[in-house]
Design a protein around this motif. Structure first.
Motif, PDB file in Angstrom:
ATOM      1  N   LEU A 398       8.026  13.986   2.287  1.00 30.92           N
ATOM      2  CA  LEU A 398       8.411  12.642   2.744  1.00 30.92           C
ATOM      3  C   LEU A 398       9.769  12.670   3.446  1.00 30.92           C
ATOM      4  CD1 LEU A 398       7.244  10.567  -0.336  1.00 30.92           C
ATOM      5  CD2 LEU A 398       6.307  10.457   1.970  1.00 30.92           C
ATOM      6  N   SER A 399      10.703  13.429   2.884  1.00 28.84           N
ATOM      7  CA  SER A 399      12.020  13.520   3.536  1.00 28.84           C
ATOM      8  C   SER A 399      11.877  14.143   4.913  1.00 28.84           C
ATOM      9  CB  SER A 399      12.970  14.370   2.702  1.00 28.84           C
ATOM     10  OG  SER A 399      13.129  13.796   1.439  1.00 28.84           O
ATOM     11  N   THR A 400      11.034  15.184   5.009  1.00 26.30           N
ATOM     12  CA  THR A 400      10.880  15.864   6.304  1.00 26.30           C
ATOM     13  C   THR A 400      10.251  14.912   7.323  1.00 26.30           C
ATOM     14  OG1 THR A 400      10.460  17.835   4.984  1.00 26.30           O
ATOM     15  CG2 THR A 400      10.143  18.048   7.337  1.00 26.30           C
ATOM     16  N   SER A 401       9.341  14.052   6.849  1.00 27.48           N
ATOM     17  CA  SER A 401       8.750  13.107   7.805  1.00 27.48           C
ATOM     18  C   SER A 401       9.823  12.153   8.322  1.00 27.48           C
ATOM     19  CB  SER A 401       7.591  12.342   7.167  1.00 27.48           C
ATOM     20  OG  SER A 401       8.073  11.404   6.247  1.00 27.48           O
ATOM     21  N   ALA A 402      10.795  11.810   7.458  1.00 24.37           N
ATOM     22  CA  ALA A 402      11.894  10.957   7.929  1.00 24.37           C
ATOM     23  C   ALA A 402      12.715  11.690   8.995  1.00 24.37           C
ATOM     24  CB  ALA A 402      12.777  10.540   6.763  1.00 24.37           C
ATOM     25  N   PHE A 403      12.867  13.022   8.836  1.00 21.15           N
ATOM     26  CA  PHE A 403      13.607  13.783   9.858  1.00 21.15           C
ATOM     27  C   PHE A 403      12.861  13.766  11.195  1.00 21.15           C
ATOM     28  CE2 PHE A 403      15.101  16.593   6.110  1.00 21.15           C
ATOM     29  CZ  PHE A 403      15.981  15.601   5.706  1.00 21.15           C
ATOM     30  N   VAL A 404      11.521  13.801  11.105  1.00 18.26           N
ATOM     31  CA  VAL A 404      10.724  13.734  12.351  1.00 18.26           C
ATOM     32  C   VAL A 404      10.997  12.402  13.049  1.00 18.26           C
ATOM     33  CG1 VAL A 404       8.378  13.616  13.286  1.00 18.26           C
ATOM     34  CG2 VAL A 404       8.909  15.281  11.510  1.00 18.26           C
ATOM     35  N   PHE A 405      10.997  11.319  12.275  1.00 14.64           N
ATOM     36  CA  PHE A 405      11.272  10.005  12.859  1.00 14.64           C
ATOM     37  C   PHE A 405      12.663   9.967  13.486  1.00 14.64           C
ATOM     38  CE2 PHE A 405       8.209   7.549   9.862  1.00 14.64           C
ATOM     39  CZ  PHE A 405       7.143   8.129  10.533  1.00 14.64           C
ATOM     40  N   GLU A 406      13.587  10.608  12.808  1.00 13.93           N
ATOM     41  CA  GLU A 406      14.958  10.632  13.305  1.00 13.93           C
ATOM     42  C   GLU A 406      15.011  11.358  14.667  1.00 13.93           C
ATOM     43  OE1 GLU A 406      17.664   9.333  12.749  1.00 13.93           O
ATOM     44  OE2 GLU A 406      19.329  10.672  13.136  1.00 13.93           O
ATOM     45  N   GLN A 407      14.247  12.462  14.767  1.00 11.21           N
ATOM     46  CA  GLN A 407      14.199  13.196  16.041  1.00 11.21           C
ATOM     47  C   GLN A 407      13.512  12.354  17.122  1.00 11.21           C
ATOM     48  OE1 GLN A 407      15.455  16.174  16.880  1.00 11.21           O
ATOM     49  NE2 GLN A 407      16.300  16.559  14.856  1.00 11.21           N
ATOM     50  N   MET A 408      12.479  11.627  16.700  1.00 11.91           N
ATOM     51  CA  MET A 408      11.734  10.798  17.651  1.00 11.91           C
ATOM     52  C   MET A 408      12.569   9.670  18.214  1.00 11.91           C
ATOM     53  SD  MET A 408       8.126   9.873  15.910  1.00 11.91           S
ATOM     54  CE  MET A 408       7.859   8.416  16.885  1.00 11.91           C
ATOM     55  N   SER A 409      13.540   9.246  17.417  1.00 13.65           N
ATOM     56  CA  SER A 409      14.224   8.004  17.799  1.00 13.65           C
ATOM     57  C   SER A 409      15.668   8.233  18.201  1.00 13.65           C
ATOM     58  CB  SER A 409      14.126   7.000  16.659  1.00 13.65           C
ATOM     59  OG  SER A 409      14.593   7.577  15.451  1.00 13.65           O
ATOM     60  N   PHE A 410      16.564   8.135  17.265  1.00 12.04           N
ATOM     61  CA  PHE A 410      17.966   7.976  17.649  1.00 12.04           C
ATOM     62  C   PHE A 410      18.787   9.255  17.590  1.00 12.04           C
ATOM     63  CE2 PHE A 410      16.224   4.112  15.790  1.00 12.04           C
ATOM     64  CZ  PHE A 410      16.100   3.413  16.976  1.00 12.04           C
ATOM     65  N   HIS A 411      18.241  10.254  16.899  1.00 12.51           N
ATOM     66  CA  HIS A 411      18.891  11.550  16.970  1.00 12.51           C
ATOM     67  C   HIS A 411      20.378  11.432  16.669  1.00 12.51           C
ATOM     68  CE1 HIS A 411      18.973  15.575  19.144  1.00 12.51           C
ATOM     69  NE2 HIS A 411      18.049  15.649  18.222  1.00 12.51           N
ATOM     70  N   VAL A 412      20.676  10.728  15.587  1.00 15.16           N
ATOM     71  CA  VAL A 412      22.069  10.445  15.262  1.00 15.16           C
ATOM     72  C   VAL A 412      22.838  11.733  14.939  1.00 15.16           C
ATOM     73  CG1 VAL A 412      23.535   9.346  13.507  1.00 15.16           C
ATOM     74  CG2 VAL A 412      21.671   8.076  14.559  1.00 15.16           C
ATOM     75  N   TYR A 413      22.129  12.666  14.311  1.00 15.96           N
ATOM     76  CA  TYR A 413      22.766  13.963  14.011  1.00 15.96           C
ATOM     77  C   TYR A 413      22.217  14.972  15.020  1.00 15.96           C
ATOM     78  CZ  TYR A 413      23.784  11.385   9.794  1.00 15.96           C
ATOM     79  OH  TYR A 413      24.210  10.409   8.935  1.00 15.96           O
TER      80      TYR A 413
END
Lengths: 469, 356
Positions: A398-413
């Protein structure tokens, strides 16, 4: 029934619990994936003529402040620089014991203002209203101490505009946060509340009240919380929002339609989770009225806030959140399995009740039972490892799926090293941190059942991420 | 966890399979994260290089307008077409229409219209939106019907982008087609329709809008009447006068009060200052502030004693904003007030205007 049979039954119960829990998370993931793709795709259309000034929905930004003398000046100066054409700032000094009011008077040249203050929501007595002679859009309400909810209610009474935004005095907004968060209100007149993404500021550098450099904190507790926040916002809230079943908008940054909040009775000062309680109550009231409404989550107006870096403060926060959750659900229990309440009543409320409210108890008892069964020989070592391993791997998934979303969207890190570090902590959190959280939350349930009054307690803020411009 | 659990134990077996599947899923997602990270960086580098080449070139074509720069343009790779459209749209949004003449010739040469038109059928929302927005800037009406059909899209952003493209292509024709769509689509928000109609201009808007309002049911009349400030002043004024004189709908009255701008309607507005609904009284107070004569000062002063806070507040704001109201006169007026609520409202309005 012998012990072996009990152990076997418990195994099935816990496995069933994990299957349902993760099936809901998976469903939220899928919904969030589509919602995010759609949201990001539509950003192409952020061109075209700017809105005419008369079309902007003016916003009252309400900033409750208690003992914030060290940071309030910088926070208000940053708010004054937000990129939004028409807004006012209402700082509510909640009977601070330090020099919060004096700082505001000095730094913004405040003068007493003869406000026709209208009491629409109850609050502790207002002792003075001031307006800045430099920034006419800045007013300060000085009132007797009554807590955050009480302060927001006083701010709502003084707010001039139809939409108000609540932010914590120590939070940091992005310059375009208001412009992004107001969009659902502009797109659909039925929108009554919208919340944005909260991120953790520890490890970042803030200057002049705005984010200057984003990085991960060194302290492991803060990194664990970043992983948690990514999960909570990027697929948690984004998954519930399209179903109009969002049960919480963080008190650190949310926009509300004033008349609806006033009609619902405002923020309750007698609960500890006033932000969640208001949202759940708005669902209940508006569903009962049969009114069309929307409560939504906007993924990108990012608000940065400080996370606790010591176990004591973190534990208190989690206990408080758990008690706030229970109070919010209990006070609005008529929503549960109410067919008129749609997805909120049939899905979100029962989910929060079983998995968020009672979940910690099930998780702690489940883990203890597994340990006992393994030590007492009722469960093979392999079986123990498989069951605990499953729980860990699902958490990491589940955490890794959140990282995928992060890459898909705002790429804050933006750096790969940062993502890898987050992944490492997504693994490590399963070895102590998650269990500790469950224990705190279970203790929160226990305290609620005992009926002990909840207190906010003092938050130890380090503010190491702030620096003078 | 190297040893496989006993196959006889169904539960453990199920858990074991699920754990393995989850582990595989995690590995896959992690690979996805790496791939997306790499792709994002590569795309960003590509975008920067493209912008560095094309932005000055497009600016030169736009400024020159003769087509002399065409041969010096960089080669447009097919896979860079979306990047090109982003730049194409950005430059059109930044410049007025006359300044984009040179770009029209370029669009024909590069067949921007054809390629953007093909994007309307794309399954990816971003591509459809990009194609739709670009078509509005190409000046090629061949996709008119497709764009008009897109105004019925379930996707709000896409439907409004199509409407704007139509307005940019041919404002007169677009408004005739769009007014019925505006009536039909209750989900199109006022704030998004306004800029469209504003861009079309009063010449294109007035006729179809006024005709639609006259023929519409009260609910639609109220919705459409909010756009009257964008129409020709005379025609809008006549319509508002007619509506205020005939309508029985509070919604229509409220919309008209928001736009009424003619002293000829003062008598009607004064009458509405005593309306049973406070929202109408508040709008009447605001309208009196815009249009009022000296004799309306007394009416506005009486409205300071209204039971509703907003009516008192707007009446006070209207009073202090009257053209002949000076600081001393406003102060004297406040001193005559005996009602505490009226006085509070007046105090606030005076302070907001800096009359303290």
């Amino acid at each position: 029934m012998n012990v072996a049979a009990i152990v076997a039954a418990l195994q099935w119960i816990f496995l069933g619990y994990f299957v349902v829990l993760n099936a809901v998370y998976l469903a939220l993931n899928v919904i969030a994936l589509f919602a995010l793709r759609r949201y990001m795709g539509q950003r192409v259309a952020d061109v075209g003529p700017a809105l005419s000034p008369e079309l902007d929905l003016p916003i009252s930004v309400i900033v409750p402040a208690y003992n914030e003398s060290l940071t309030i000046g910088e926070s208000v100066r940053a708010l004054l620089q937000l990129e939004y054409p028409h807004f006012e700032i209402v700082v509510v000094n909640d009977g601070s014991k330090d020099a919060t009011l004096e700082t505001l008077i000095r730094e913004f040249s405040l003068r007493p203002f003869p406000e026709a203050y209208r009491v629409r929501l109850p609050s502790k007595p207002v002792e003075g209203i001031y307006r800045s002679t430099i920034y006419p859009q800045l007013r300060v309400i000085d009132k007797a101490n009554g807590g955050k909810a009480d302060s927001i209610n006083a701010g709502i009474n003084a707010a001039r505009y139809p939409i108000f935004c609540v932010i914590d005095a120590d939070s940091v907004l992005q310059r375009d946060s208001l412009r992004r968060a107001i969009q659902p209100f502009l797109d659909d007149a039925a929108t009554v509340a919208a919340g944005g993404t909260i991120r953790i500021a520890n490890g970042c550098r803030v200057s002049g009240g705005f984010m200057e450099e984003i990085d991960l904190p060194r302290h492991p507790l803060a990194v664990f919380q970043i992983v948690e926040y990514l999960r909570a916002f990027l697929f948690g809230r984004l998954g519930w929002s399209p179903m109009n079943a969002l049960l919480i908008i963080s008190g650190a940054f949310g926009l509300f339609r004033k008349e609806v909040v006033v009609a619902a009775g405002g923020f309750r000062a007698d609960t500890i989770g006033e932000d969640m309680e208001l949202i759940v109550r708005m669902h209940r009231v508006l569903r009962a009225e049969g009114r069309r409404y929307r409560i939504c989550y906007v993924p990108d107006p990012i608000c940065w806030t400080e996370a606790p870096e010591d176990l004591r403060t973190l534990g208190r926060q989690r206990i408080r959140w758990q008690r706030g959750l229970i109070e919010s659900l209990k006070l609005n229990a008529s929503l549960c399995f109410n067919p008129r309440a749609g997805a909120v009543g049939m899905v979100a409320f029962p989910f929060f009740l079983v998995f968020e409210c009672l979940g910690p108890i099930i998780e702690v008892i489940g883990l203890a039972a597994l340990l006992f069964a393994a030590i007492a020989g009722y469960l093979s070592v392999e079986a123990f490892l498989v069951l605990t391993g499953l729980s860990i791997v699902l958490g990491i998934l589940l955490s890794t799926s959140a990282f995928v979303f992060e890459q898909m969207s705002f790429h804050v890190y933006p750096r790969l090293g940062q993502t890898l570090r987050l992944f490492l902590f997504a693994v490590l959190e399963n070895f102590g941190y998650r269990q500790l959280n469950s224990i705190w939350r279970m203790y929160g349930v226990f305290l609620h059942l005992r009926g002990k009054p909840a207190k906010w307690g003092e938050m130890t803020r380090l503010g190491s991420w702030r620096r003078s411009p | 966890m190297s040893a496989s659990p006993a196959a006889s134990d169904t539960l453990i077996h199920v858990a074991w399979i699920t754990a393995q599947a989850s582990l595989a899923g995690t590995a896959l997602l992690l690979l996805c994260v790496f791939w997306m990270h790499w792709r994002r960086n590569a795309n960003e580098a590509r975008r920067r290089a493209f912008v560095a080449r094309w932005r000055p070139a497009l600016a030169a074509v736009a400024l020159d307008g003769s087509g002399a720069h065409f041969d010096a343009l960089p080669r447009l790779d097919r896979r860079d077409f979306e990047l090109f459209l982003h730049e194409w749209i950005a430059i059109h949004e930044a410049l007025d229409r006359e300044s984009c003449q040179g770009l029209e010739a370029l669009s024909q040469r590069l067949r921007v219209g054809d390629l953007a038109g093909r994007m309307l059928g794309h399954t990816r929302l971003e591509s459809r939106l990009l194609g739709t927005i670009a078509l509005g800037h190409v000046g090629d009406s061949r996709q008119w019907d497709a764009l008009l059909a897109e105004t019925d899209s379930h996707n709000l952003t896409l439907s409004l982008a199509a409407a704007r493209a139509l307005v940019r292509l041919d404002p007169e024709r677009a408004i005739v087609a769009l007014v019925p769509v505006i009536e039909r689509r209750a989900d199109w928000p006022h704030t998004r329709i306004w800029p469209l109609l504003e861009e079309a201009g009063p010449a294109a808007l007035t006729g179809p809008l006024v005709a639609a309002i006259r023929g519409a049911a009260p609910e639609q009349q109220a919705r459409l009447a909010r756009f009257l400030p964008l129409a020709d002043e005379t025609a809008a004024g006549e319509l508002v006068a007619d509506l205020l004189g005939t309508t029985t709908s509070d919604q229509v009255v409220a919309s008209c009060l928001g736009v009424v701008d003619s002293p000829a309607e003062l008598a009607t507005v004064r009458g509405l200052a005593a309306h049973p609904r406070w929202h109408i009284r508040m709008l009447a107070a605001k309208a009196l502030g815009r249009l009022g004569e000296r004799q309306d000062e007394a009416l506005l002063t009486s409205m300071l004693g209204d039971a509703e806070w907003w009516v008192r507040y707007r009446a006070a704001q209207a009073l202090v904003a009257l053209p002949w109201m000076r600081k001393d006169r406003a102060g004297a007026l406040r001193d005559t007030l005996t009602d505490r609520f009226a006085k509070d409202a007046m105090e606030q309005a005076l302070a907001e205007r800096g009359y303290r």
